[in-house]
Design an enzyme around this catalytic site. Sequence first.
Site, PDB file in Angstrom:
ATOM      1  N   SER A  37       4.632   3.284 -12.124  1.00 48.41           N
ATOM      2  CA  SER A  37       4.148   3.636 -13.458  1.00 48.41           C
ATOM      3  C   SER A  37       3.519   5.016 -13.396  1.00 48.41           C
ATOM      4  CB  SER A  37       3.122   2.609 -13.952  1.00 48.41           C
ATOM      5  OG  SER A  37       1.909   2.706 -13.212  1.00 48.41           O
ATOM      6  N   LEU A  79      -0.079   2.392  -9.389  1.00 51.34           N
ATOM      7  CA  LEU A  79      -0.990   2.853 -10.431  1.00 51.34           C
ATOM      8  C   LEU A  79      -1.548   4.213 -10.022  1.00 51.34           C
ATOM      9  CD1 LEU A  79      -2.730   2.406 -13.008  1.00 51.34           C
ATOM     10  CD2 LEU A  79      -4.406   1.256 -11.545  1.00 51.34           C
ATOM     11  N   ILE A  90      -1.755   2.921  -4.766  1.00 52.63           N
ATOM     12  CA  ILE A  90      -2.458   3.906  -5.569  1.00 52.63           C
ATOM     13  C   ILE A  90      -1.689   5.216  -5.450  1.00 52.63           C
ATOM     14  CG2 ILE A  90      -4.628   5.108  -5.989  1.00 52.63           C
ATOM     15  CD1 ILE A  90      -4.787   2.082  -6.386  1.00 52.63           C
ATOM     16  N   LYS A  91      -1.330   5.786  -6.590  1.00 53.14           N
ATOM     17  CA  LYS A  91      -0.564   7.028  -6.580  1.00 53.14           C
ATOM     18  C   LYS A  91      -1.514   8.226  -6.535  1.00 53.14           C
ATOM     19  CE  LYS A  91       3.225   7.298  -9.116  1.00 53.14           C
ATOM     20  NZ  LYS A  91       4.138   7.241 -10.300  1.00 53.14           N
ATOM     21  N   ILE A  92      -1.322   9.060  -5.507  1.00 51.26           N
ATOM     22  CA  ILE A  92      -2.085  10.291  -5.349  1.00 51.26           C
ATOM     23  C   ILE A  92      -1.090  11.441  -5.243  1.00 51.26           C
ATOM     24  CG2 ILE A  92      -3.634  11.604  -3.839  1.00 51.26           C
ATOM     25  CD1 ILE A  92      -4.930   9.025  -2.986  1.00 51.26           C
TER      26      ILE A  92
END
Length: 361
Positions: free
Chosen positions: A43, A107, A138-140
Amino acid sequence: MKPTQKLHDLRQSLWLDNISREMLDKGVLKKYIDEYSITGLTSNPTIFDHAIARSHFYDHSILEYSHKGLEGEELFFQLAIEDLRRAADLFSPIYERTFGKDGWVSLEVSPLLAYDAQNTFLEAQRLHQVFQRPNLFIKIPGTKESLPAIEKSIFQGIPINVTLLFTPQHYLEAAEAYMRGLERRIAERLPLENVFSVASLFVSRWDKATMNRVGDSLRNQLGIAIAKKTYKAYRDVLESDRWKQLAQKKANAQLLLWASTGTKDPQASDILYVKNLVAPDTINTMPEETLLAFADHGQIGEVLPRDGGNADEIIAQYHQQGIRVDELGQLLQKEGAESFVNSWNDLLSSLKKKASLLRAF
């Protein structure tokens, strides 16, 4: 056998680059899992902006939470986490069956933090703790400024999807951050087998950026060439002595993920970046329309060559057209970060307007 199953059998995971509460409520995501071999989901702010602003499926929750004083980022993350928890539960059997190698949802931290390592890490830590499911990435963003946050997150055991990678060098920097995080865990006698990461290379934006700058013979070839070079770099990393030492200690490979795989050129095949990016031990996360197109008339091309194939030749031809690929890669990453900020601001604005309208009734 369905084309989607064929890809799955070639050890390429198919993830959906979309989520909405409507998709969850109507059983669409479950259908994609059952019928199209979807084993994960990504997402981003744009996806959630479209889902929330263009439907009424969030209205009850928005009204309820706004009455409790939630607004802005806090309201968004509450809504997004609810959706992603439901999706994570659907993927849980896959996650368990593959021992964490697959079955993930993603996310993104606030795009406003793309150049702020310390606050990016703190936000990744917070979201990881709040989510209460093991299968959340977790998207970084893989900006130079965020690389320390990626390393620290991996050291802390937080699963990370490194996003906004555009070049082989971007990928190598993400891989380096991942391995440094693992090596720090070894130094502290922490286990490696429960730590996971993926590195997301954006593909189609290369071709969108050069679409009108080259002739038809070169059109829509640069993104795939960059992917081929990155795949070679990926295999080089996995075959390096450094990685082999980590693997002996039960480290999980940071899988390469093809992102931005929806075709931007209306004259090109709608499955261009699926049929031409077949490679084992990779992930292709695709928009819903691309998934449906591939399920309907999918074709599987040759598996990506280990040595990069003709990538250097294609890139040289772009150079002859005055396109400096390294410079363009940096520009695309910068523009990608800016576009996510714009989407983020649009999303928060949509939430504010919708909450105000709902309270008025």
